[in-house]
Design a protein around this motif. Structure first.
Motif, short mmCIF file in Angstrom:
data_model
loop_
_atom_site.label_atom_id
_atom_site.label_comp_id
_atom_site.label_asym_id
_atom_site.label_seq_id
_atom_site.Cartn_x
_atom_site.Cartn_y
_atom_site.Cartn_z
N ASP A 2 4.02 5.89 -1.79
CA ASP A 2 3.94 4.06 -2.01
C ASP A 2 2.18 4.42 -1.57
O ASP A 2 1.90 4.19 -0.51
CB ASP A 2 4.58 3.85 -1.30
N MET A 4 0.14 1.54 -0.96
CA MET A 4 -0.23 0.47 -0.03
C MET A 4 0.44 1.13 1.98
O MET A 4 -0.66 1.13 2.81
CB MET A 4 1.12 -0.30 0.13
N PRO A 336 6.84 -7.42 -2.69
CA PRO A 336 6.42 -6.44 -3.25
C PRO A 336 7.90 -6.16 -4.66
O PRO A 336 8.79 -5.28 -4.32
CB PRO A 336 6.23 -5.29 -2.57
N ARG A 338 7.69 -3.07 -6.81
CA ARG A 338 6.48 -2.29 -7.12
C ARG A 338 7.15 -1.37 -8.63
O ARG A 338 7.78 -1.47 -9.73
CB ARG A 338 7.61 -1.08 -6.08
N THR A 355 11.17 -1.54 2.67
CA THR A 355 10.16 -1.32 1.68
C THR A 355 9.83 -3.39 3.31
O THR A 355 8.83 -3.66 3.74
CB THR A 355 10.59 -2.21 0.65
N VAL A 359 6.55 -3.77 5.42
CA VAL A 359 6.02 -5.46 5.04
C VAL A 359 5.83 -5.97 6.81
O VAL A 359 5.01 -6.49 7.25
CB VAL A 359 6.53 -6.30 4.14
N LEU A 362 3.51 -4.02 8.63
CA LEU A 362 2.03 -4.74 8.21
C LEU A 362 1.31 -5.61 8.55
O LEU A 362 -0.24 -5.82 9.64
CB LEU A 362 2.45 -4.18 6.65
N ALA B 104 -4.13 -2.77 2.35
CA ALA B 104 -3.18 -2.33 2.60
C ALA B 104 -2.07 -4.01 1.95
O ALA B 104 -1.17 -3.91 1.07
CB ALA B 104 -2.59 -1.88 3.38
N HIS B 108 -0.65 -4.57 -1.50
CA HIS B 108 1.01 -4.61 -1.40
C HIS B 108 1.34 -6.64 -2.25
O HIS B 108 2.77 -6.75 -3.18
CB HIS B 108 1.85 -5.07 0.30
N ASP B 111 1.39 -4.94 -6.39
CA ASP B 111 2.49 -4.83 -6.13
C ASP B 111 3.73 -6.27 -7.18
O ASP B 111 4.82 -5.60 -7.43
CB ASP B 111 3.09 -3.98 -5.30
#
Lengths: 440, 440
Positions: A2, A4, A336, A338, A355, A359, A362, B104, B108, B111
């Motif tokens: 991925d 990201m 997301p 994807r 996922t 996040v 992040l 990132a 995201h 996505d």
């Protein structure tokens, strides 16, 4: 993989790399602080030797020359490491161009020491001239420490560097006080120190205190309390008694040359006690870098651990788009969906829970970097103030023909008269620099 | 080789390396500005398609989806280059950790587009929801441009990035104005825009103008004059006439749905004209980086040329110490007395004239880096103000349950009432954040 997540991993790797580079600047600062201490001791012994017309302190001075030459060799050896001076620019220490320019300045100043020592050997210069040369070399080394503090990108380490710089600067002013006081006692009074010797002394004392205040403001609590204890051991009663005599000499009183030695001994004792805290701070730098690197590596949110977790995931082929539709977006960044064909290299799609957790990582990383950047800005603000004051002093010295301490006093007096902050007056001086008449 | 010169060379190499890395962030910003423009067009077409209940704008929307997917693929392909996403941290773009975290976030957000498009295809979301999703993706991309401006270390390039960011931000607000106005016209009046539709519109108009002012302040003269010409071509009379109708609708007047199309066309024409300047600025970024790199390489004071000059030097065995004694020191750094055994690798000692010239280069380099750092600080100050205002808005949104434009209006109104700068009010809000009541 991925994409990201790839950038999240890359961001974390950059952060660790930056800390590793910072750890190297800290090693350099450590070696430089040792060298500065040795040069201060050599300066003192050289002054006594010159003041005695070469009659005494010869052996002491020789020992001090040897110690500072060893410390200089250590700095040069550190700099000569191929990974430092021949490093690819990408591997350079943080703030490469700026830090390296300061290193070049410092090396240039150190190159001049051979000549200074030869002049002292041959009694070809006065104590005042020798002091000036040593002080210039030390100033170039301090500028290097200042730059390292200014380019450091980790707030905890940056705070330590700011504390260390201010302690070193305060200690250097104390060293200059020792030199100018010793010269005044040796000369028997105002004759040598000149009419403004007492003013210069008052400036050195006041500027020291300002440095120690800034040092204390940025100092970690453990070092702070050992500093308090160290201060209690300093021979302050004796120092203040002798300072009083020096100031009285500025008003015409005679000085007893016999007090030169007790003055020197008392100042030296104080410098040695300061050095203990300096060493503790310099050692703390390495520990702080190592600790920050370890903390990032041990972080349970480390994106690398997420990657490892992904590698062990069971297959979860349900279409993510169906699970987290666009209307489920939240926290300002959406969730997301994807696109097909963007699965991790291992062929396992990332499950919705993971996922979500990426996040979260992040968001956490973004907040952490923002907080770091804010804290760093606050630490650097104090450095910016110093830069402005130094540059305003330079303008006044060039344009008005003032000595450094006179320029500082003019700035400070203007600030007091106008009820403004020193830094604001400095800024005004810089803004007006073009309009100021230039002397001679 | 003389170690001072080695670090002077290393400093220059670092500077060029940093510019090369900056040139890469600029490439990314270039690709991102294209993507943002495409997404704005797709957002507009998607809105018209949704507003028509799927009856019209299907083909136009499909074309726009294709164009923005192509621009997204270009950004992803750029990011997927091994030298970007798998680079050693040392080779990362400037501000690695911060920039990569923004990348990132942007990936995201991108996505999520698949889900948004599927919802528009199926007419499963309203025009307002679609706008919100697209705007969130665009905001993540703008944040990336903002970060690139904030971490850029070359003032000329940093100014261009700040100009570009503000132009993009202003254009995005113009795009949001297009979307909300189109929705209001299509719905026939205040019913859809809500009671505060006119306030939101006024906010969008005012915020656009503030962005364009900042853009103009940082814009190079050539782009500035083409921007003036571009502005003259914008259909402002028509836009202001339609804006007036939208604001009247906020006070209860009905809107003619037939005006939705002219409104959209007029806004779109304005956005396309803005895009011309955006492209000129984005192209200028590459040119600026290339020019700075070329200027550094062509610099007659380049330490590398000094090195080459050294290689061709005739032997000059006179002891330098004798020529330039310590008392000849000047310019605050002294003149080097190079210790014996420290000759260049070629075996030729450096002549005094060349030594002097190296010192000049060192002084010049130091002054130049200091001037750059000052100029950079001035450019970044405007970014810092924006960060504070954004964060204060966030606090008010979270704690007081305000919408973004309401939060901004509250800040601005408070600043006007108290006669303070917006940024000072923002700072006060942040300082008080802990004390503010948090809404359920």
């Amino acid at each position: 993989m991925d994409s990201m997540l790839a950038f999240l991993v890359a961001a974390r790797r950059c952060e660790i790399h930056d800390l590793e580079q910072l750890a190297r600047s800290c090693e350099l600062v450590h070696a430089v602080s040792e060298l500065v201490h040795r040069l201060q001791a050599e300066r003192g012994a050289s002054n006594l030797h010159l003041a005695s017309g070469g009659a005494s302190f010869g052996a002491e001075r020789a020992a001090r020359v040897e110690a500072s030459a060893a410390a200089e060799a250590a700095v040069r050896a550190w700099l000569a490491q191929p990974e430092v001076c021949q490093a690819e620019p990408a591997q350079a220490m943080p703030g490469g161009a700026r830090l390296f320019t300061r290193v070049a300045f410092a090396l240039h100043a150190l190159d001049g020491l051979t000549g200074t020592r030869a002049a002292v050997d041959a009694l070809r210069c006065t104590a005042g001239e020798a002091t000036q040369h040593f002080s210039r070399v030390i100033a170039a080394l301090l500028a290097l420490v200042f730059e390292a503090a200014d380019v450091a990108a980790e707030p905890a380490v940056s705070r330590l560097l700011v504390a260390l710089f201010n302690l070193m600067q305060g200690k250097e002013l104390a060293g200059q006080e020792r030199a100018s006081g010793a010269a005044a006692f040796a000369a028997g009074g105002a004759a040598s120190a000149g009419a403004r010797g007492d003013q210069a002394l008052l400036h050195l004392i006041e500027a020291q205190e300002a440095c120690f205040e800034r040092f204390e403001a940025f100092c970690p609590p453990a070092v702070r309390s050992s500093w308090e204890q160290a201060r209690a051991r300093m021979p302050m009663a004796e120092l203040e008694r002798l300072r009083r005599k020096l100031i009285a000499a500025g008003q015409g009183a005679a000085l007893e040359p016999a007090l030169a030695e007790p003055w020197f001994a008392c100042c030296s004792q104080r410098l040695e006690i300061m050095r203990e805290t300096e060493v503790a701070l310099a050692d703390g730098l390495r520990a702080a870098c190592a600790q920050r690197i370890a903390a990032l590596r041990a972080d349970p949110d480390d994106p690398q651990s997420l990657l490892r977790a992904l590698a062990g995931l069971p297959a979860a082929p349900a279409a993510l788009g169906a699970l987290v539709g666009p209307s489920a977006g939240e926290a300002g960044a959406g969730v997301p969906n994807r696109p097909a064909g963007d699965e991790p290299a291992g062929g396992e799609p990332i499950g919705p829970r993971l996922t979500r957790s990426i996040v979260d990582v992040l968001q956490a990383q973004s907040l952490r970097l923002q907080a770091m950047s804010d804290e760093l800005a606050a630490v650097r603000a104090t450095l910016d103030e110093r830069k402005l004051v130094e540059r305003a002093k330079g303008v006044l010295m060039r344009h008005q023909g003032l000595a450094e301490d006179e320029a500082y006093r003019l700035l400070r007096q203007t600030a007091m008269n106008q009820g403004r902050r020193l830094v604001d007056v400095a800024q005004a001086v810089l803004a007006m620099a073009e309009l100021l008449p230039r002397r001679g």
